[in-house]
Structures are given as structure tokens and as C-alpha cells.
Write a protein that holds these residues in place. Structure first.
Motif, short mmCIF file in Angstrom:
data_model
loop_
_atom_site.label_atom_id
_atom_site.label_comp_id
_atom_site.label_asym_id
_atom_site.label_seq_id
_atom_site.Cartn_x
_atom_site.Cartn_y
_atom_site.Cartn_z
N ALA A 26 57.87 -55.20 43.51
CA ALA A 26 57.17 -55.39 42.24
C ALA A 26 55.70 -55.00 42.37
O ALA A 26 55.13 -54.38 41.46
N LEU A 27 55.08 -55.34 43.51
CA LEU A 27 53.68 -54.95 43.72
C LEU A 27 53.57 -53.43 43.81
O LEU A 27 52.68 -52.83 43.20
N MET A 28 54.47 -52.80 44.54
CA MET A 28 54.41 -51.34 44.68
C MET A 28 54.57 -50.67 43.31
O MET A 28 53.83 -49.75 42.98
N ARG A 29 55.52 -51.16 42.51
CA ARG A 29 55.70 -50.59 41.16
C ARG A 29 54.43 -50.78 40.32
O ARG A 29 54.01 -49.87 39.61
N SER A 30 53.82 -51.95 40.43
CA SER A 30 52.60 -52.20 39.64
C SER A 30 51.45 -51.33 40.12
O SER A 30 50.61 -50.91 39.33
N ARG A 31 51.42 -51.03 41.41
CA ARG A 31 50.38 -50.15 41.94
C ARG A 31 50.60 -48.72 41.45
O ARG A 31 49.64 -48.03 41.12
N TYR A 32 51.84 -48.27 41.41
CA TYR A 32 52.12 -46.94 40.86
C TYR A 32 51.62 -46.89 39.40
O TYR A 32 50.92 -45.96 39.01
N SER A 33 51.98 -47.90 38.62
CA SER A 33 51.53 -47.95 37.22
C SER A 33 50.01 -47.96 37.14
O SER A 33 49.43 -47.34 36.23
N CYS B 278 50.52 -64.17 47.75
CA CYS B 278 50.29 -62.88 47.10
C CYS B 278 50.66 -61.74 48.05
O CYS B 278 50.30 -61.75 49.22
N TRP B 279 51.33 -60.74 47.50
CA TRP B 279 51.66 -59.54 48.27
C TRP B 279 50.47 -58.57 48.23
O TRP B 279 49.79 -58.45 47.22
N PHE B 280 50.27 -57.88 49.36
CA PHE B 280 49.22 -56.86 49.47
C PHE B 280 49.79 -55.61 50.12
O PHE B 280 50.59 -55.71 51.06
N TYR B 281 49.34 -54.46 49.65
CA TYR B 281 49.66 -53.18 50.29
C TYR B 281 48.81 -53.07 51.54
O TYR B 281 47.60 -53.31 51.49
N VAL B 282 49.43 -52.73 52.66
CA VAL B 282 48.68 -52.57 53.92
C VAL B 282 48.45 -51.09 54.23
O VAL B 282 47.32 -50.62 54.33
N ASP B 283 49.53 -50.34 54.38
CA ASP B 283 49.43 -48.92 54.66
C ASP B 283 50.81 -48.29 54.47
O ASP B 283 51.76 -48.97 54.10
N GLY B 284 50.88 -46.99 54.73
CA GLY B 284 52.16 -46.32 54.55
C GLY B 284 52.27 -45.08 55.42
O GLY B 284 51.27 -44.54 55.88
#
Length: 129
Positions: A31-38, A116-122
């Protein structure tokens, strides 16, 4: 009704808009990744920075400098919870710059802190996470 850019099939107001407004945290790393794309689609730099883990967060993204980027779609390939506080999400995002098509294939790492979820890296091009 405007569909959410995250490709959930839901209206934006009932999907990523709630996360973007801070009304609730993302329930999952996906859900966080989708919201970040948006947020990339909508140019919400403050949201992107706020959801980026402090250990890897850049000082700025300069999204205003990328006005020629047109996001075309998102496909989530997999979401894997590694444990209660770590997850990976593999996705492909399509976009155009100056009329030329591109693909961003990434396996993203996420961490959950204080609920809370956080993006770290990819890892780009789908390399192993």
C-alpha cells in the motif's frame, strides 16, 4: 470519479488520497509503494520524502525539474512480508520522457517503525533483494 493512479481500480479519494492527506498510515508495504507511485504521478514531493526512511532519504527530489515525465502505469509483481517489520515489493512502473517510453523494474525494501511503513531502498531491473 477519478481512478487512483496506483492501478488499484479504486477511486483516488478512497485509495491513496487518504494516505497522501495523512488521514491514515499505509497498512502494508505494498500500500505504501502504491501510494508512493501515485505521489510521483501527482508530484507530491513532501509525501515521498516523509515516507522515505531517514537512513536513506535524500535531501530533496526536485520533482519540479522533471515536468516532462509522464507516468503511464504500475504493475505490482509481488509483495512479500519477510517478518512483521520488513517487506519487499517488486513492481514495474512505465513512464515517458519526451515521448520515449521507459520501464522502471525495482525490488523495493521497506521497514515498519512505530506502526508506519517506510521505503528504504531498491534494486533496479528486478535484481535480487
Amino acid at each position: 470519479m477519478t481512478l487512483c493512479p496506483c492501478a488499484s481500480g479504486q477511486p483516488y479519494a478512497a485509495c491513496c488520497a487518504r494516505l497522501h492527506a495523512g488521514a491514515e498510515p499505509a497498512a502494508t508495504a505494498e500500500a505504501l509503494m502504491r501510494s508512493r507511485y501515485s505521489a510521483y504521478v501527482l508530484g507530491l514531493e513532501a509525501y515521498l520524502l516523509a515516507t522515505w526512511h531517514r537512513s536513506t532519504r535524500p535531501a530533496a527530489l526536485h520533482l519540479a525539474d522533471e515536468v516532462g515525465t509522464k507516468w503511464q502505469g504500475l504493475a505490482v509483481k509481488r509483495h512479500q512480508a519477510l517478518d512483521e517489520t520488513h517487506a519487499v515489493v517488486e513492481f514495474v512502473a512505465r513512464y515517458r520522457v519526451a515521448g520515449r517510453g521507459h520501464r522502471l523494474h525495482e525490488i523495493s525494501n521497506f521497514v515498519r517503525e512505530d506502526g508506519c511503513w517506510f521505503y528504504v531502498d531498491g534494486n533496479l531491473n528486478g535484481g535480487a533483494a
